[in-house]
Each structure stands twice: as C-alpha cells, then as structure tokens.
Design a protein around this motif. Structure first.
Motif, PDB file in Angstrom:
ATOM      1  N   ALA A 104       0.843  -1.195   0.000  1.00 52.87           N
ATOM      2  CA  ALA A 104       0.000   0.000   0.000  1.00 52.87           C
ATOM      3  C   ALA A 104       0.877   1.244   0.000  1.00 52.87           C
ATOM      4  CB  ALA A 104      -0.916  -0.006   1.214  1.00 52.87           C
ATOM      5  N   GLY A 105       0.486   2.215  -0.782  1.00 55.00           N
ATOM      6  CA  GLY A 105       1.236   3.462  -0.837  1.00 55.00           C
ATOM      7  C   GLY A 105       2.380   3.449  -1.840  1.00 55.00           C
ATOM      8  N   GLN A 106       2.652   2.317  -2.434  1.00 54.53           N
ATOM      9  CA  GLN A 106       3.722   2.212  -3.430  1.00 54.53           C
ATOM     10  C   GLN A 106       3.099   1.982  -4.807  1.00 54.53           C
ATOM     11  OE1 GLN A 106       7.074   2.559  -2.786  1.00 54.53           O
ATOM     12  NE2 GLN A 106       6.365   3.141  -0.742  1.00 54.53           N
ATOM     13  N   PRO A 107       3.720   2.520  -5.853  1.00 55.43           N
ATOM     14  CA  PRO A 107       3.164   2.282  -7.183  1.00 55.43           C
ATOM     15  C   PRO A 107       3.319   0.821  -7.598  1.00 55.43           C
ATOM     16  CG  PRO A 107       5.223   3.516  -7.327  1.00 55.43           C
ATOM     17  CD  PRO A 107       4.896   3.379  -5.868  1.00 55.43           C
ATOM     18  N   ALA A 108       2.397   0.354  -8.403  1.00 53.24           N
ATOM     19  CA  ALA A 108       2.495  -1.003  -8.942  1.00 53.24           C
ATOM     20  C   ALA A 108       3.747  -1.072  -9.811  1.00 53.24           C
ATOM     21  CB  ALA A 108       1.255  -1.325  -9.766  1.00 53.24           C
ATOM     22  N   ALA A 109       4.398  -2.224  -9.804  1.00 47.42           N
ATOM     23  CA  ALA A 109       5.621  -2.413 -10.584  1.00 47.42           C
ATOM     24  C   ALA A 109       5.323  -3.270 -11.813  1.00 47.42           C
ATOM     25  CB  ALA A 109       6.694  -3.075  -9.718  1.00 47.42           C
ATOM     26  N   LEU A 110       5.731  -2.801 -12.979  1.00 47.07           N
ATOM     27  CA  LEU A 110       5.512  -3.537 -14.217  1.00 47.07           C
ATOM     28  C   LEU A 110       6.283  -4.844 -14.178  1.00 47.07           C
ATOM     29  CD1 LEU A 110       4.308  -3.605 -17.082  1.00 47.07           C
ATOM     30  CD2 LEU A 110       6.386  -2.439 -17.866  1.00 47.07           C
ATOM     31  N   ARG A 111       5.584  -5.932 -14.469  1.00 51.38           N
ATOM     32  CA  ARG A 111       6.217  -7.249 -14.463  1.00 51.38           C
ATOM     33  C   ARG A 111       6.473  -7.756 -15.878  1.00 51.38           C
ATOM     34  NH1 ARG A 111       4.721 -12.389 -10.755  1.00 51.38           N
ATOM     35  NH2 ARG A 111       6.427 -13.694 -11.477  1.00 51.38           N
ATOM     36  N   THR A 112       5.433  -7.777 -16.742  1.00 53.91           N
ATOM     37  CA  THR A 112       5.621  -8.275 -18.106  1.00 53.91           C
ATOM     38  C   THR A 112       4.921  -7.379 -19.118  1.00 53.91           C
ATOM     39  OG1 THR A 112       3.675  -9.716 -17.999  1.00 53.91           O
ATOM     40  CG2 THR A 112       5.807 -10.706 -17.428  1.00 53.91           C
ATOM     41  N   TRP A 113       5.427  -7.437 -20.350  1.00 53.79           N
ATOM     42  CA  TRP A 113       4.824  -6.759 -21.498  1.00 53.79           C
ATOM     43  C   TRP A 113       4.882  -7.718 -22.679  1.00 53.79           C
ATOM     44  CZ3 TRP A 113       8.242  -3.681 -25.198  1.00 53.79           C
ATOM     45  CH2 TRP A 113       7.511  -3.254 -26.299  1.00 53.79           C
ATOM     46  N   PHE A 114       3.726  -7.960 -23.293  1.00 52.11           N
ATOM     47  CA  PHE A 114       3.638  -8.776 -24.494  1.00 52.11           C
ATOM     48  C   PHE A 114       3.056  -7.937 -25.622  1.00 52.11           C
ATOM     49  CE2 PHE A 114       3.644 -11.945 -21.162  1.00 52.11           C
ATOM     50  CZ  PHE A 114       4.477 -12.922 -21.674  1.00 52.11           C
ATOM     51  N   TYR A 115       3.695  -8.013 -26.782  1.00 50.31           N
ATOM     52  CA  TYR A 115       3.223  -7.341 -27.982  1.00 50.31           C
ATOM     53  C   TYR A 115       2.064  -8.160 -28.564  1.00 50.31           C
ATOM     54  CZ  TYR A 115       3.611  -4.824 -32.423  1.00 50.31           C
ATOM     55  OH  TYR A 115       3.365  -4.055 -33.528  1.00 50.31           O
ATOM     56  N   PRO A 116       1.083  -7.513 -29.214  1.00 53.04           N
ATOM     57  CA  PRO A 116      -0.067  -8.247 -29.761  1.00 53.04           C
ATOM     58  C   PRO A 116       0.336  -9.408 -30.674  1.00 53.04           C
ATOM     59  CG  PRO A 116      -0.427  -5.892 -29.951  1.00 53.04           C
ATOM     60  CD  PRO A 116       0.991  -6.076 -29.487  1.00 53.04           C
ATOM     61  N   GLY A 117      -0.258 -10.575 -30.421  1.00 49.75           N
ATOM     62  CA  GLY A 117      -0.048 -11.748 -31.256  1.00 49.75           C
ATOM     63  C   GLY A 117       1.274 -12.459 -31.059  1.00 49.75           C
ATOM     64  N   ASP A 118       2.088 -12.009 -30.141  1.00 49.62           N
ATOM     65  CA  ASP A 118       3.421 -12.582 -29.948  1.00 49.62           C
ATOM     66  C   ASP A 118       3.468 -13.404 -28.660  1.00 49.62           C
ATOM     67  OD1 ASP A 118       6.143 -13.126 -29.959  1.00 49.62           O
ATOM     68  OD2 ASP A 118       6.729 -11.062 -30.338  1.00 49.62           O
ATOM     69  N   PRO A 119       3.881 -14.675 -28.730  1.00 45.98           N
ATOM     70  CA  PRO A 119       3.979 -15.472 -27.501  1.00 45.98           C
ATOM     71  C   PRO A 119       5.199 -15.092 -26.664  1.00 45.98           C
ATOM     72  CG  PRO A 119       4.710 -16.766 -29.368  1.00 45.98           C
ATOM     73  CD  PRO A 119       4.194 -15.463 -29.918  1.00 45.98           C
TER      74      PRO A 119
END
Length: 163
Positions: A104-119
């Motif tokens: 609480a009080g901390q920003p969410a941390a980005l874990r993963t990013w997937f490009y459309p259609g890409d496994p």
C-alpha cells in the motif's frame, strides 16, 4: 512517350505501397506500443507518473533486446532496460501487461509486457523505486503493511503502431 506514362504511374504506385509496407514492418520489428497509465507505475526502480509513454525495442540487431521507454511524443528517452525473456501459452491480439503486487502506498511495478499476437514477451526485474512514493509514507512502514496498491489502468492506444 504516351506508353511511358502508364509504366511510370505503375512504378510510382509500387514504390508508394512498398514504403507503407516497410513502415508497418518497422513497427512490428521495434514493437512500438503507445500506452496511457492512470497512476504512477514503477519500472525496474524508476517511477513513471501517470501519462502517455511509448515502449519499443532499441537496436535489436547488435545488442539483443533492449526496451526503450520514451515520453508520449518520443522526444525524450526516459530509460533503457535489458529485460528477461517471458513466454505466454496463448497470445492475444492486444498488448498485454502484468504487474507485481505492491505494498500500500507504493506504485504497482511492471512485471511483463507482451506485444499483440506474440507469444514471446519481456519481463522486468522488480527493484526498489528510485523516487519516493507520492503518498509520503515511509518505505519501512509501507513494507510492513499487508494491504496492496490497486493495479493501474494501462491502455494501449489502438490507433498507434503495435497498440
């Protein structure tokens, strides 16, 4: 001379269409994705305030995959990251983001990013934020609580390349 005009017109149309195909493929190569976030998000220790950003691969030919994060109009590179490889069983046709649970009080941390259609995608290592939390809570107090910050809303622009 009359016979050269149709040949010239066909050549011009062919060149224009190949230029548009090249620009579409360039977006697929660099995986450019325009996002708008509704609240601050931490990415490998750097906190991005709410706003619009561009994620795209940098110089993929020489150094492997580096992800560049730019401001919304791509006039300033905010950070360059060497992410880990991530994989998903069933790709979908939209950009896909996941986040680490944050105190609480901390920003969410980005874990993963997937490009459309890409496994294949990108996993970002969780590190301590460089910038203090906007709530003003002491980091030690934030670590002791079991409550979690809400997940940010991330909208990929469907009109931008790779959205």
């Amino acid at each position: 001379m009359k016979y050269n005009l149709p040949v010239f017109a066909a050549l011009a149309i062919g060149l224009m269409s190949s230029a548009s195909v090249a620009s579409l493929k360039a977006s697929e190569l660099d995986k450019k994705t325009v996002i708008t976030i509704s609240q601050p998000v931490a990415v490998q220790g750097t906190i991005l305030p709410a706003g619009q950003y561009v994620l795209k691969l940098q110089d993929v030919s020489s150094t492997g995959e580096l992800v560049g994060i730019f401001n919304g109009d791509e006039t300033r590179l905010i950070m360059t990251i060497h992410p880990l490889h991530a994989f998903r069983q069933q790709p979908n046709e939209k950009s896909d983001f996941s986040f680490y649970n944050s105190p609480a009080g901390q920003p969410a941390a980005l874990r993963t990013w997937f490009y459309p259609g890409d496994p294949d995608g990108y996993e970002f290592v969780r590190t301590q934020p460089i910038v203090a939390a906007a709530s003003g809570a002491a980091p030690a107090a934030a670590r002791k609580t079991h409550a979690r910050s809400p997940q940010p809303t991330v909208a990929a622009d469907p009109h931008a390349a790779g959205g």
